[in-house]
Write a protein that holds these residues in place. Structure first.
Motif, PDB file in Angstrom:
ATOM      1  N   GLU A 293       0.834  -1.209   0.000  1.00  0.00           N
ATOM      2  CA  GLU A 293       0.000   0.000   0.000  1.00  0.00           C
ATOM      3  C   GLU A 293       0.870   1.261   0.000  1.00  0.00           C
ATOM      4  N   ALA A 294       1.941   1.224   0.780  1.00  0.00           N
ATOM      5  CA  ALA A 294       2.851   2.378   0.830  1.00  0.00           C
ATOM      6  C   ALA A 294       3.487   2.594  -0.542  1.00  0.00           C
ATOM      7  N   SER A 295       3.925   1.509  -1.177  1.00  0.00           N
ATOM      8  CA  SER A 295       4.534   1.600  -2.517  1.00  0.00           C
ATOM      9  C   SER A 295       3.541   2.117  -3.539  1.00  0.00           C
ATOM     10  N   LYS A 296       2.290   1.626  -3.447  1.00  0.00           N
ATOM     11  CA  LYS A 296       1.240   2.052  -4.376  1.00  0.00           C
ATOM     12  C   LYS A 296       0.975   3.560  -4.210  1.00  0.00           C
ATOM     13  N   THR A 297       0.936   4.020  -2.972  1.00  0.00           N
ATOM     14  CA  THR A 297       0.713   5.446  -2.711  1.00  0.00           C
ATOM     15  C   THR A 297       1.880   6.264  -3.238  1.00  0.00           C
ATOM     16  N   LEU A 298       3.065   5.764  -3.065  1.00  0.00           N
ATOM     17  CA  LEU A 298       4.277   6.456  -3.517  1.00  0.00           C
ATOM     18  C   LEU A 298       4.301   6.617  -5.036  1.00  0.00           C
ATOM     19  N   ARG A 299       3.711   5.668  -5.763  1.00  0.00           N
ATOM     20  CA  ARG A 299       3.717   5.714  -7.231  1.00  0.00           C
ATOM     21  C   ARG A 299       2.579   6.541  -7.825  1.00  0.00           C
ATOM     22  N   LYS A 300       1.644   6.987  -7.018  1.00  0.00           N
ATOM     23  CA  LYS A 300       0.536   7.795  -7.551  1.00  0.00           C
ATOM     24  C   LYS A 300       1.114   9.065  -8.150  1.00  0.00           C
ATOM     25  N   PRO A 301       0.714   9.413  -9.383  1.00  0.00           N
ATOM     26  CA  PRO A 301       1.316  10.554 -10.076  1.00  0.00           C
ATOM     27  C   PRO A 301       1.297  11.861  -9.283  1.00  0.00           C
ATOM     28  N   ARG A 302       0.169  12.162  -8.645  1.00  0.00           N
ATOM     29  CA  ARG A 302       0.094  13.416  -7.891  1.00  0.00           C
ATOM     30  C   ARG A 302       1.034  13.399  -6.689  1.00  0.00           C
ATOM     31  N   VAL A 303       1.103  12.266  -6.012  1.00  0.00           N
ATOM     32  CA  VAL A 303       1.989  12.139  -4.840  1.00  0.00           C
ATOM     33  C   VAL A 303       3.438  12.226  -5.301  1.00  0.00           C
ATOM     34  N   LYS A 304       3.750  11.501  -6.348  1.00  0.00           N
ATOM     35  CA  LYS A 304       5.119  11.502  -6.877  1.00  0.00           C
ATOM     36  C   LYS A 304       5.527  12.909  -7.323  1.00  0.00           C
ATOM     37  N   ALA A 305       4.629  13.623  -8.011  1.00  0.00           N
ATOM     38  CA  ALA A 305       4.929  14.975  -8.479  1.00  0.00           C
ATOM     39  C   ALA A 305       5.176  15.909  -7.292  1.00  0.00           C
ATOM     40  N   TYR A 306       4.355  15.763  -6.247  1.00  0.00           N
ATOM     41  CA  TYR A 306       4.521  16.596  -5.055  1.00  0.00           C
ATOM     42  C   TYR A 306       5.869  16.312  -4.383  1.00  0.00           C
ATOM     43  N   ILE A 307       6.214  15.035  -4.253  1.00  0.00           N
ATOM     44  CA  ILE A 307       7.493  14.656  -3.631  1.00  0.00           C
ATOM     45  C   ILE A 307       8.653  15.186  -4.467  1.00  0.00           C
ATOM     46  N   ASP A 308       8.571  15.029  -5.781  1.00  0.00           N
ATOM     47  CA  ASP A 308       9.640  15.521  -6.658  1.00  0.00           C
ATOM     48  C   ASP A 308       9.821  17.032  -6.513  1.00  0.00           C
ATOM     49  N   LYS A 309       8.712  17.748  -6.442  1.00  0.00           N
ATOM     50  CA  LYS A 309       8.759  19.207  -6.292  1.00  0.00           C
ATOM     51  C   LYS A 309       9.426  19.591  -4.965  1.00  0.00           C
ATOM     52  N   ARG A 310       9.039  18.906  -3.898  1.00  0.00           N
ATOM     53  CA  ARG A 310       9.629  19.192  -2.574  1.00  0.00           C
ATOM     54  C   ARG A 310      11.128  18.866  -2.562  1.00  0.00           C
ATOM     55  N   MET A 311      11.503  17.749  -3.155  1.00  0.00           N
ATOM     56  CA  MET A 311      12.923  17.343  -3.184  1.00  0.00           C
ATOM     57  C   MET A 311      13.746  18.336  -3.999  1.00  0.00           C
ATOM     58  N   LYS A 312      13.188  18.813  -5.109  1.00  0.00           N
ATOM     59  CA  LYS A 312      13.899  19.795  -5.925  1.00  0.00           C
ATOM     60  C   LYS A 312      14.122  21.081  -5.139  1.00  0.00           C
ATOM     61  N   LYS A 313      13.095  21.506  -4.412  1.00  0.00           N
ATOM     62  CA  LYS A 313      13.219  22.723  -3.614  1.00  0.00           C
ATOM     63  C   LYS A 313      14.301  22.562  -2.547  1.00  0.00           C
ATOM     64  N   ILE A 314      14.345  21.400  -1.910  1.00  0.00           N
ATOM     65  CA  ILE A 314      15.376  21.132  -0.894  1.00  0.00           C
ATOM     66  C   ILE A 314      16.756  21.169  -1.542  1.00  0.00           C
ATOM     67  N   GLU A 315      16.903  20.516  -2.686  1.00  0.00           N
ATOM     68  CA  GLU A 315      18.189  20.497  -3.382  1.00  0.00           C
ATOM     69  C   GLU A 315      18.594  21.893  -3.844  1.00  0.00           C
ATOM     70  N   ASP A 316      17.635  22.664  -4.355  1.00  0.00           N
ATOM     71  CA  ASP A 316      17.937  24.024  -4.817  1.00  0.00           C
ATOM     72  C   ASP A 316      18.459  24.882  -3.679  1.00  0.00           C
ATOM     73  N   ASN A 317      17.940  24.670  -2.477  1.00  0.00           N
ATOM     74  CA  ASN A 317      18.404  25.438  -1.324  1.00  0.00           C
ATOM     75  C   ASN A 317      19.802  25.020  -0.883  1.00  0.00           C
ATOM     76  N   LYS A 318      20.197  23.787  -1.171  1.00  0.00           N
ATOM     77  CA  LYS A 318      21.520  23.295  -0.778  1.00  0.00           C
ATOM     78  C   LYS A 318      22.604  23.752  -1.744  1.00  0.00           C
ATOM     79  N   ILE A 319      22.238  23.937  -3.002  1.00  0.00           N
ATOM     80  CA  ILE A 319      23.224  24.237  -4.038  1.00  0.00           C
ATOM     81  C   ILE A 319      23.335  25.749  -4.227  1.00  0.00           C
TER      82      ILE A 319
END
Length: 190
Positions: free
Chosen positions: A45-71
């Motif tokens: 169930e956790a894996s299925k939730t992780l693969r949902k396009p909206r969830v994945k897009a949100y996670i990707d956006k958050r990770m990019k923001k974190i990385e942008d702040n580090k670089i």
């Protein structure tokens, strides 16, 4: 596919996943009912939730923001180069040993560092022939100043050595030999 389309649990799941990197823990912490689930079912169930396009897009956006702040961005890099070019002290983190946390050390830029910083800044802007000539002159002056400092240091070390040798030899002379030297020195004054 913005974050407004996520359910409250999906958003919490995504935020927890960004924090922990563990989908199963994120699923539990998001408030999904997991009491009657087997570990295998929970993982699915956790894996299925992780693969949902909206969830994945949100996670990707958050990770990019974190990385942008580090670089470091271009503006910040140019600001740091400008501080070095101006000779302003900057903090450098040094590690005293493998077990220690890095400690800040205040560094004063050397003329060569300042010149290199100027070069890096100027690479980003078109230069006139006059600007290039001024840069070459500044480079020559920096090299000359560095050379003069090295020569002065060597001369000071040499004088120090001569003075020490003279003191040592004078200490070994007898009183009679010192009187003779004093007489000889007095004869030169006449």
């Amino acid at each position: 596919m913005g974050e407004q389309k996520l359910t409250i649990k999906q958003k919490k799941f995504a935020d927890e996943y960004v924090k922990t990197g563990n989908a199963t823990e994120a699923y539990k912490n998001a408030g999904y009912k997991v009491d009657s689930m087997t570990q295998n079912a929970l993982y699915k169930e956790a894996s299925k939730t992780l693969r949902k396009p909206r969830v994945k897009a949100y996670i990707d956006k958050r990770m990019k923001k974190i990385e942008d702040n580090k670089i470091m961005g271009a503006k910040e890099a140019l600001e740091q180069l400008t501080k070095i070019a101006r000779g302003e002290p900057f903090v450098k983190m040094i590690k005293l040993s493998e077990d220690d946390e890095p400690e800040p050390d205040l560094v004063i830029p050397k003329p060569a560092d300042m010149l290199n910083a100027l070069k890096e800044i100027l690479k980003r802007y078109p230069l006139s022939e006059m600007d290039k000539a001024q840069i070459k002159r500044a480079q020559a002056e920096a090299v000359r100043a560095e050379s003069e400092a090295q020569v002065a240091k060597a001369q000071a070390e040499q004088l120090h050595t001569v003075a020490n040798n003279t003191r040592e030899k004078m200490a070994k002379l007898s009183v009679e030999e010192l009187r003779n030297i004093a007489k000889l020195a007095g004869e030169d004054d006449d």
